[in-house]
Design a protein around this motif. Structure first.
Motif, short mmCIF file in Angstrom:
data_model
loop_
_atom_site.label_atom_id
_atom_site.label_comp_id
_atom_site.label_asym_id
_atom_site.label_seq_id
_atom_site.Cartn_x
_atom_site.Cartn_y
_atom_site.Cartn_z
N SER A 137 0.84 -1.20 0.00
CA SER A 137 0.00 0.00 0.00
C SER A 137 0.87 1.25 0.00
CB SER A 137 -0.94 0.00 1.20
OG SER A 137 -0.21 -0.02 2.42
N ALA A 138 2.01 1.22 0.69
CA ALA A 138 2.93 2.37 0.69
C ALA A 138 3.41 2.68 -0.72
CB ALA A 138 4.12 2.10 1.61
N THR A 139 3.67 1.66 -1.51
CA THR A 139 4.11 1.87 -2.89
C THR A 139 2.98 2.44 -3.73
OG1 THR A 139 5.77 0.14 -2.72
CG2 THR A 139 5.06 0.74 -4.95
N GLN A 140 1.78 1.97 -3.53
CA GLN A 140 0.65 2.51 -4.28
C GLN A 140 0.43 3.99 -3.96
OE1 GLN A 140 -2.07 -1.05 -3.52
NE2 GLN A 140 -2.79 -0.22 -5.47
N VAL A 141 0.53 4.35 -2.69
CA VAL A 141 0.40 5.76 -2.29
C VAL A 141 1.55 6.57 -2.89
CG1 VAL A 141 0.48 7.35 -0.32
CG2 VAL A 141 -0.94 5.28 -0.21
N ALA A 142 2.76 6.00 -2.87
CA ALA A 142 3.93 6.68 -3.44
C ALA A 142 3.76 6.93 -4.93
CB ALA A 142 5.20 5.87 -3.18
N GLU A 143 3.19 5.97 -5.65
CA GLU A 143 2.95 6.15 -7.09
C GLU A 143 2.03 7.34 -7.34
OE1 GLU A 143 1.48 2.30 -8.27
OE2 GLU A 143 3.50 1.52 -8.63
N ILE A 144 0.99 7.47 -6.54
CA ILE A 144 0.08 8.60 -6.67
C ILE A 144 0.82 9.90 -6.37
CG2 ILE A 144 -1.94 9.74 -5.63
CD1 ILE A 144 -3.11 6.86 -5.24
N ALA A 145 1.58 9.92 -5.27
CA ALA A 145 2.30 11.13 -4.87
C ALA A 145 3.30 11.56 -5.93
CB ALA A 145 3.00 10.91 -3.53
N CYS A 146 4.06 10.62 -6.45
CA CYS A 146 5.07 10.96 -7.47
C CYS A 146 4.41 11.43 -8.75
CB CYS A 146 5.97 9.75 -7.73
SG CYS A 146 7.01 9.32 -6.32
N THR A 147 3.39 10.73 -9.20
CA THR A 147 2.69 11.13 -10.43
C THR A 147 2.12 12.54 -10.29
OG1 THR A 147 2.13 8.84 -10.97
CG2 THR A 147 0.77 10.56 -11.98
N GLN A 148 1.52 12.82 -9.14
CA GLN A 148 0.92 14.14 -8.94
C GLN A 148 1.97 15.24 -8.84
OE1 GLN A 148 -2.41 14.94 -9.14
NE2 GLN A 148 -2.40 12.85 -9.91
N SER A 149 3.20 14.87 -8.47
CA SER A 149 4.27 15.88 -8.40
C SER A 149 5.00 16.03 -9.73
CB SER A 149 5.28 15.50 -7.31
OG SER A 149 6.06 14.39 -7.73
N GLY A 150 4.56 15.25 -10.73
CA GLY A 150 5.14 15.36 -12.06
C GLY A 150 6.37 14.50 -12.28
N THR A 151 6.60 13.54 -11.40
CA THR A 151 7.74 12.63 -11.57
C THR A 151 7.25 11.19 -11.62
OG1 THR A 151 8.12 12.51 -9.18
CG2 THR A 151 9.35 14.18 -10.39
N ARG A 152 8.16 10.31 -11.97
CA ARG A 152 7.84 8.89 -12.06
C ARG A 152 8.51 8.16 -10.91
NH1 ARG A 152 9.97 4.34 -14.91
NH2 ARG A 152 8.27 2.94 -15.45
N LEU A 153 7.78 7.24 -10.29
CA LEU A 153 8.35 6.43 -9.22
C LEU A 153 9.26 5.36 -9.84
CD1 LEU A 153 8.52 5.68 -6.22
CD2 LEU A 153 6.48 4.24 -6.56
N ALA A 154 10.49 5.29 -9.38
CA ALA A 154 11.47 4.31 -9.89
C ALA A 154 12.14 3.61 -8.71
CB ALA A 154 12.51 5.02 -10.74
N GLY A 155 12.81 2.52 -8.98
CA GLY A 155 13.62 1.85 -7.97
C GLY A 155 12.85 1.01 -6.97
N VAL A 156 11.59 0.68 -7.27
CA VAL A 156 10.79 -0.14 -6.36
C VAL A 156 11.25 -1.58 -6.45
CG1 VAL A 156 8.47 -0.95 -5.81
CG2 VAL A 156 8.83 1.42 -6.52
N ARG A 157 11.41 -2.24 -5.31
CA ARG A 157 11.86 -3.65 -5.29
C ARG A 157 10.73 -4.60 -5.46
NH1 ARG A 157 16.34 -3.68 -0.47
NH2 ARG A 157 17.63 -2.11 -1.39
#
Length: 157
Positions: A137-157
């Motif tokens: 769930s933390a990764t899913q929330v992070a994906e939303i946060a990064c997308t909304q800030s105009g960046t892409r979430l990378a480096g997820v294990r």
């Protein structure tokens, strides 16, 4: 208003007592009815700025009885994006969590968590950054946060 319309037109063919019970049950178990109001102006988290209210439902099919909602986004320490999210479940109640995420490296740090907004604000933050794990769930929330800030979430294990 819906209840009045149902009474005037006979509704679904249910008697009045059942219709009233349905209305009361829906209002009683609505997660939004029990959420602490989050007043972003009164939230002071060290290293966090520019919090703005948002409303993003997190799709978690793996947890069908829990509802996650991202309620605020902002800027955090070391160039991170900060999210505040709620989690509600009939089994465990409310949890409020603030996390900072480094979108480019998939690193996160929990800044606070609690059963109330006040509890979240009083809790201790993680001392160091840790990896985001695919499917969490933390990764899913992070994906939303990064997308909304105009960046892409990378480096997820």
């Amino acid at each position: 208003m819906l209840l009045i319309t149902m009474i005037e037109h006979g509704g679904l063919g249910l008697n009045l007592k059942i219709r009233v019970c349905i209305t009361i049950i829906a209002a009683t178990f609505s997660p939004i009815a029990y959420a602490d109001e989050i007043d972003l102006k009164s939230i002071n988290i060290p290293g966090v700025s520019a919090l703005k209210a948002v409303d993003f439902l997190v799709d978690r099919p793996i947890e069908p009885r829990a509802t996650y909602v991202v309620v605020a986004l902002g800027k955090g320490p070391e160039g991170s994006v900060v999210s505040i999210n709620t989690r509600y479940s009939n089994a465990s109640g409310w949890v409020y969590t603030t996390r900072a995420v480094k979108c480019s490296s998939g690193q996160m740090r929990t800044l606070g968590s609690g059963e109330t907004v006040n509890g979240m604000l009083k809790s201790k933050s993680d001392p160091s950054w840790g990896p985001l794990v695919s499917g969490s769930s933390a990764t899913q929330v992070a994906e939303i946060a990064c997308t909304q800030s105009g960046t892409r979430l990378a480096g997820v294990r």
